[in-house]
Design an enzyme around this catalytic site. Structure first.
Site, PDB file in Angstrom:
ATOM      1  N   SER A 114       0.804  -1.132  -0.004  1.00  0.00           N
ATOM      2  CA  SER A 114       0.019  -0.091   0.076  1.00  0.00           C
ATOM      3  C   SER A 114       0.885   1.192  -0.098  1.00  0.00           C
ATOM      4  O   SER A 114       2.097   1.066   0.539  1.00  0.00           O
ATOM      5  CB  SER A 114      -0.915  -0.060   1.245  1.00  0.00           C
ATOM      6  OG  SER A 114      -1.307   1.394   1.617  1.00  0.00           O
ATOM      7  N   SER A 115       0.291   2.310  -0.501  1.00  0.00           N
ATOM      8  CA  SER A 115       1.316   3.484  -0.603  1.00  0.00           C
ATOM      9  C   SER A 115       1.700   3.703   0.786  1.00  0.00           C
ATOM     10  O   SER A 115       2.742   4.688   0.795  1.00  0.00           O
ATOM     11  CB  SER A 115       0.799   4.639  -1.403  1.00  0.00           C
ATOM     12  OG  SER A 115      -0.666   4.879  -0.860  1.00  0.00           O
ATOM     13  N   CYS A 116       0.926   3.551   1.839  1.00  0.00           N
ATOM     14  CA  CYS A 116       1.525   4.263   3.174  1.00  0.00           C
ATOM     15  C   CYS A 116       2.493   3.142   3.740  1.00  0.00           C
ATOM     16  O   CYS A 116       2.825   3.469   4.695  1.00  0.00           O
ATOM     17  CB  CYS A 116       0.074   4.053   4.127  1.00  0.00           C
ATOM     18  SG  CYS A 116      -0.466   2.090   4.535  1.00  0.00           S
ATOM     19  N   TYR A 143      -0.710  -1.083  10.316  1.00  0.00           N
ATOM     20  CA  TYR A 143      -0.900  -1.552   8.879  1.00  0.00           C
ATOM     21  C   TYR A 143       0.148  -1.780   7.945  1.00  0.00           C
ATOM     22  O   TYR A 143       0.422  -2.668   7.215  1.00  0.00           O
ATOM     23  CB  TYR A 143      -1.937  -0.922   8.263  1.00  0.00           C
ATOM     24  CG  TYR A 143      -2.492  -1.306   7.006  1.00  0.00           C
ATOM     25  CD1 TYR A 143      -3.400  -2.387   6.871  1.00  0.00           C
ATOM     26  CD2 TYR A 143      -2.118  -0.540   5.852  1.00  0.00           C
ATOM     27  CE1 TYR A 143      -3.960  -2.848   5.613  1.00  0.00           C
ATOM     28  CE2 TYR A 143      -2.577  -0.807   4.464  1.00  0.00           C
ATOM     29  CZ  TYR A 143      -3.254  -2.206   4.507  1.00  0.00           C
ATOM     30  OH  TYR A 143      -3.977  -2.400   3.216  1.00  0.00           O
ATOM     31  N   LYS A 147       2.230  -5.018   6.253  1.00  0.00           N
ATOM     32  CA  LYS A 147       2.358  -5.117   4.597  1.00  0.00           C
ATOM     33  C   LYS A 147       3.776  -5.326   4.301  1.00  0.00           C
ATOM     34  O   LYS A 147       4.039  -6.021   3.508  1.00  0.00           O
ATOM     35  CB  LYS A 147       1.732  -3.926   4.232  1.00  0.00           C
ATOM     36  CG  LYS A 147       0.152  -3.797   4.145  1.00  0.00           C
ATOM     37  CD  LYS A 147      -0.255  -4.708   2.968  1.00  0.00           C
ATOM     38  CE  LYS A 147      -1.632  -4.898   2.982  1.00  0.00           C
ATOM     39  NZ  LYS A 147      -1.954  -6.023   2.144  1.00  0.00           N
ATOM     40  N   HIS A 186     -12.239   5.049   3.977  1.00  0.00           N
ATOM     41  CA  HIS A 186     -11.373   6.018   3.169  1.00  0.00           C
ATOM     42  C   HIS A 186     -12.082   7.305   2.869  1.00  0.00           C
ATOM     43  O   HIS A 186     -13.385   7.039   2.934  1.00  0.00           O
ATOM     44  CB  HIS A 186     -10.637   5.191   2.007  1.00  0.00           C
ATOM     45  CG  HIS A 186      -9.628   4.321   2.419  1.00  0.00           C
ATOM     46  ND1 HIS A 186     -10.032   2.886   2.221  1.00  0.00           N
ATOM     47  CD2 HIS A 186      -8.441   4.281   2.904  1.00  0.00           C
ATOM     48  CE1 HIS A 186      -8.940   2.161   2.766  1.00  0.00           C
ATOM     49  NE2 HIS A 186      -8.059   3.034   3.012  1.00  0.00           N
TER      50      HIS A 186
HETATM   51  O1  GFB Z   1      -8.437   7.762   2.681  1.00  0.00           O
HETATM   52  P1  GFB Z   1      -7.509   8.273   3.887  1.00  0.00           P
HETATM   53  O2  GFB Z   1      -8.296   7.728   5.366  1.00  0.00           O
HETATM   54  O3  GFB Z   1      -6.284   7.608   3.801  1.00  0.00           O
HETATM   55  O4  GFB Z   1      -7.665   9.856   4.213  1.00  0.00           O
HETATM   56  P2  GFB Z   1      -4.928   7.919   3.973  1.00  0.00           P
HETATM   57  C1  GFB Z   1      -7.009  10.585   3.373  1.00  0.00           C
HETATM   58  C2  GFB Z   1      -7.017  12.076   3.871  1.00  0.00           C
HETATM   59  O5  GFB Z   1      -8.491  12.671   3.660  1.00  0.00           O
HETATM   60  C3  GFB Z   1      -6.562  12.303   5.108  1.00  0.00           C
HETATM   61  C4  GFB Z   1      -8.663  13.239   4.942  1.00  0.00           C
HETATM   62  O6  GFB Z   1      -5.736  13.374   5.061  1.00  0.00           O
HETATM   63  C5  GFB Z   1      -7.960  12.564   5.944  1.00  0.00           C
HETATM   64  O7  GFB Z   1      -7.703  13.361   6.965  1.00  0.00           O
HETATM   65  N1  GFB Z   1     -10.160  13.146   5.097  1.00  0.00           N
HETATM   66  C6  GFB Z   1     -11.219  14.077   4.965  1.00  0.00           C
HETATM   67  C7  GFB Z   1     -10.911  11.940   5.263  1.00  0.00           C
HETATM   68  N2  GFB Z   1     -12.388  13.728   5.342  1.00  0.00           N
HETATM   69  C8  GFB Z   1     -12.403  12.406   5.590  1.00  0.00           C
HETATM   70  C9  GFB Z   1     -13.298  11.521   5.774  1.00  0.00           C
HETATM   71  O8  GFB Z   1     -14.463  11.700   6.172  1.00  0.00           O
HETATM   72  N3  GFB Z   1     -12.794   9.944   5.913  1.00  0.00           N
HETATM   73  C10 GFB Z   1     -11.445   9.944   5.790  1.00  0.00           C
HETATM   74  N4  GFB Z   1     -11.186   8.646   5.881  1.00  0.00           N
HETATM   75  N5  GFB Z   1     -10.496  10.672   5.418  1.00  0.00           N
HETATM   76  C11 GFB Z   1      -4.960   5.625   4.831  1.00  0.00           C
HETATM   77  C12 GFB Z   1      -4.107   4.595   5.521  1.00  0.00           C
HETATM   78  O9  GFB Z   1      -4.544   6.927   4.759  1.00  0.00           O
HETATM   79  O10 GFB Z   1      -4.627   4.976   3.387  1.00  0.00           O
HETATM   80  C13 GFB Z   1      -4.495   3.009   5.175  1.00  0.00           C
HETATM   81  O11 GFB Z   1      -4.601   4.926   6.827  1.00  0.00           O
HETATM   82  C14 GFB Z   1      -4.307   2.719   3.826  1.00  0.00           C
HETATM   83  O12 GFB Z   1      -3.403   2.252   6.108  1.00  0.00           O
HETATM   84  C15 GFB Z   1      -4.871   3.934   2.690  1.00  0.00           C
HETATM   85  O13 GFB Z   1      -2.934   2.660   3.440  1.00  0.00           O
HETATM   86  C16 GFB Z   1      -4.853   3.706   1.245  1.00  0.00           C
HETATM   87  O14 GFB Z   1      -4.240   8.044   2.525  1.00  0.00           O
HETATM   88  O15 GFB Z   1      -4.429   8.903   4.699  1.00  0.00           O
END
Ligand code: GFB
Length: 315
Positions: A114-116, A143, A147, A186
């Site tokens: 995953s890119s994370c 996570y 990975k 997400h």
């Molecule tokens: O999609 P997301 O949870 O993935 O969040 P990550 C991406 C960005 O969107 C963050 C913002 O900066 C969040 O603060 N955001 C804004 C929100 N509103 C929302 C919302 O309603 N829901 C969510 N979820 N975010 C994940 C990793 O990180 O990426 C996982 O935690 C995984 O492990 C995945 O690798 C691909 O890119 O930040």
């Protein structure tokens, strides 16, 4: 170690581990074009965290090829709230499936990072060799560690036992089949479900974080197509990034979604919520050189995702 290429899927027994998930179900749809026999077993019938159950399944089915798309996944909040589950489940599932593939002489196995898993402050766009060059983003450390362990196990088995195991690192995936939970998922499904709720009941749309982080969002059917492409065309130890090559900020994403969903209510950024990595842009040069690139634009992908949500989740 390199194997004969292309690897043909024709007539093969192909197991999509994690076929109930967004990527797994997309892979099953895509594999229908390949003239192979697809195995997809529901999560409740096979717990991938249980080593002996996985080995029994492998002994019975003897797949030729495996796409390992299973995982306990979630957005930034879920990663923060359930770090134990994220590290245990993902590490156990990976270890069991990868080791069983070795024990039962599976011809080819594709595993996913995953890119994370890149360091929080990796040089951008992130090339594969940036892995393990710095500290991880704390919100998804559990996570990411699981990975990274999976990828390293695959590479070690390739080196020591000659298993044809390859690994891909996808960007942030989205699309039909995503988890449309306002808090657990997400950003794209989270925002879609919350915007829909505001359209219905009114009130301010709360966007987590500053809106400044940038992500490479890849439509899930493009990702599945890239994985089938790699399964057939790639065989080497080095991981390969899969992305669109473009990035979009969260604030821009909100604008696009608001337009598609016809939402014009008030919005507010919640600075108490984490931003996560400031920027995740994958360098996709290696994938492009192999001859693959994504087809769906972000706008078209978001429209398709919202259509699917309206049909399958909202109604
Ligand atoms: O999609 P997301 O949870 O993935 O969040 P990550 C991406 C960005 O969107 C963050 C913002 O900066 C969040 O603060 N955001 C804004 C929100 N509103 C929302 C919302 O309603 N829901 C969510 N979820 N975010 C994940 C990793 O990180 O990426 C996982 O935690 C995984 O492990 C995945 O690798 C691909 O890119 O930040």
């Amino acid at each position: 170690m390199t194997y004969d290429l292309p690897y043909s899927l024709v007539g093969k027994r192909v197991w999509v581990a994690g076929s109930a998930g967004m990527l797994g179900s997309s892979l099953c749809r895509r594999l229908k074009e390949e003239d192979c026999e697809i195995f997809d077993i529901p999560r409740k019938s096979l717990d991938l965290c249980r080593q002996l159950d996985v080995e029994d399944w492998m002994a019975e089915k003897r797949p030729h090829a495996i796409f390992f798309a299973a995982g306990t996944v979630g957005g930034i909040q879920a990663n923060q709230d359930r770090p134990g589950e994220f590290i245990y489940d993902n590490a156990m599932m990976a270890i069991n499936v990868i080791n069983s593939a070795r024990l039962f002489s599976v011809e080819k196995l594709l595993i996913l990072g995953s890119s994370c898993i890149y360091p929080r402050l990796a040089k951008q766009p992130m090339v594969e060799k940036e892995l393990l060059t710095g500290s991880l983003e704390p919100t998804n450390e559990s996570y990411a560690i699981a990975k990274i362990a999976a990828l390293k196990l695959g590479q070690a088995f390739r080196r020591q036992y000659g298993c044809d195991i390859i690994s891909a690192i996808p960007a942030n995936l989205y699309g039909p089949g995503d988890k449309f939970h306002p808090d657990d998922g997400h950003v794209i499904p989270g925002l879609i479900s919350r915007i829909e709720e505001k359209k219905l009941r009114g009130g301010t749309l709360v966007i987590w974080g500053t809106g400044k982080p940038q992500r490479d969002f890849l439509f899930v059917d493009d990702a599945a197509d890239a994985l089938v492409f790699l399964m057939k065309k790639y065989s080497d130890e080095a991981e390969i990034n899969i992305g669109s090559g473009n990035v979009c900020s969260i604030a821009e994403l909100v604008e696009i979604l608001s337009e598609i969903m016809d939402f014009s209510g008030p919005t507010r950024f919640d600075l108490e919520k984490p931003d996560g990595m400031p920027l995740k842009q994958l360098d996709i040069s290696r994938l492009t050189q192999l001859g693959w690139s994504s087809k769906k634009s972000l706008l078209d992908g978001l429209k398709a995702t919202y259509r699917w949500y309206c049909k399958e989740v909202r109604n």
